[in-house]
Design an enzyme around this catalytic site. Structure first.
Site, short mmCIF file in Angstrom:
data_model
loop_
_atom_site.label_atom_id
_atom_site.label_comp_id
_atom_site.label_asym_id
_atom_site.label_seq_id
_atom_site.Cartn_x
_atom_site.Cartn_y
_atom_site.Cartn_z
N CYS A 157 1.67 5.68 -41.05
CA CYS A 157 2.31 6.74 -41.84
C CYS A 157 1.30 7.51 -42.68
CB CYS A 157 3.41 6.17 -42.72
SG CYS A 157 2.81 5.03 -43.97
N ASP A 166 0.06 6.68 -45.54
CA ASP A 166 0.22 6.51 -46.98
C ASP A 166 -0.89 5.64 -47.56
OD1 ASP A 166 2.41 8.04 -46.67
OD2 ASP A 166 3.88 6.46 -46.99
N CYS A 204 5.27 7.76 -49.48
CA CYS A 204 6.71 8.00 -49.46
C CYS A 204 7.39 7.45 -50.72
CB CYS A 204 7.32 7.35 -48.23
SG CYS A 204 7.41 5.56 -48.38
N CYS A 218 6.49 -0.41 -46.62
CA CYS A 218 6.07 0.24 -47.87
C CYS A 218 5.85 -0.81 -48.96
CB CYS A 218 7.10 1.26 -48.30
SG CYS A 218 7.73 2.28 -46.96
FE1 FES Z 1 4.57 4.33 -45.06
FE2 FES Z 1 6.42 4.30 -46.88
S1 FES Z 1 6.50 5.36 -44.99
S2 FES Z 1 4.42 3.49 -47.02
#
Ligand code: FES
Length: 146
Positions: free
Chosen positions: A33, A35, A59, A103
């Site tokens: 993702c 992040d 996110c 996450c």
């Molecule tokens: Fe990857 Fe939340 S979508 S940390």
């Protein structure tokens, strides 16, 4: 879909920022993702986490998870912080949707990465840290098997 607690911590995240001259800093990311989470710990001579701050580029669930994780380890010992699991973070948020569990893994890993940095810089042994691989992607976590 999201609990009130997730929404509340997303809207009003606790302990956002950074600590200058932190005892330990950890940064982890999720390749899928994209992040990124950075965690700063201020640890006193007794091994107590006096302060903790985070910066998350990610996110809403990652922000809520990091916020909750900082609340859970503030004032605790490094050994207690070491034991904080992503499941405990998610449970404290009254749950996360299954696709968002990774996450909370990011929050667990960011704390461990900061503890690793602390242990290396100060030559302190923390039980269990030897099993932590900072390069392991959050999606590879056993609880994230698809
Ligand atoms: Fe990857 Fe939340 S979508 S940390």
């Amino acid at each position: 879909m999201y609990s009130d607690k997730v929404m509340e911590h997303f809207r009003n995240p606790r302990n956002v920022g950074e600590i200058e001259e932190a005892s330990g800093v950890g940064e982890v990311g999720n390749a899928k993702c994209g992040d990124i989470m950075k965690m700063y710990l201020k640890i006193n001579d007794d091994g107590i986490i006096e302060d903790v701050k985070f910066k998350t580029f990610g996110c809403g669930s990652a922000i809520a998870s990091s916020s909750m994780a900082t609340e859970l380890i503030k004032g605790k010992s490094v050994e207690e912080a070491m034991l904080l699991s992503n499941k405990a973070v998610a449970a404290a948020l009254d749950g996360l949707p299954p696709v968002k569990m990774h996450c909370s893994v990011l929050a667990e890993q960011a704390i461990k990465a900061a503890l690793l940095d602390f242990s290396q810089k100060h030559n302190v042994h923390i039980d269990g840290l030897e099993y932590f691989d900072p390069d392991e992607d959050a999606h590879d976590h056993p609880e994230e098997e698809e």
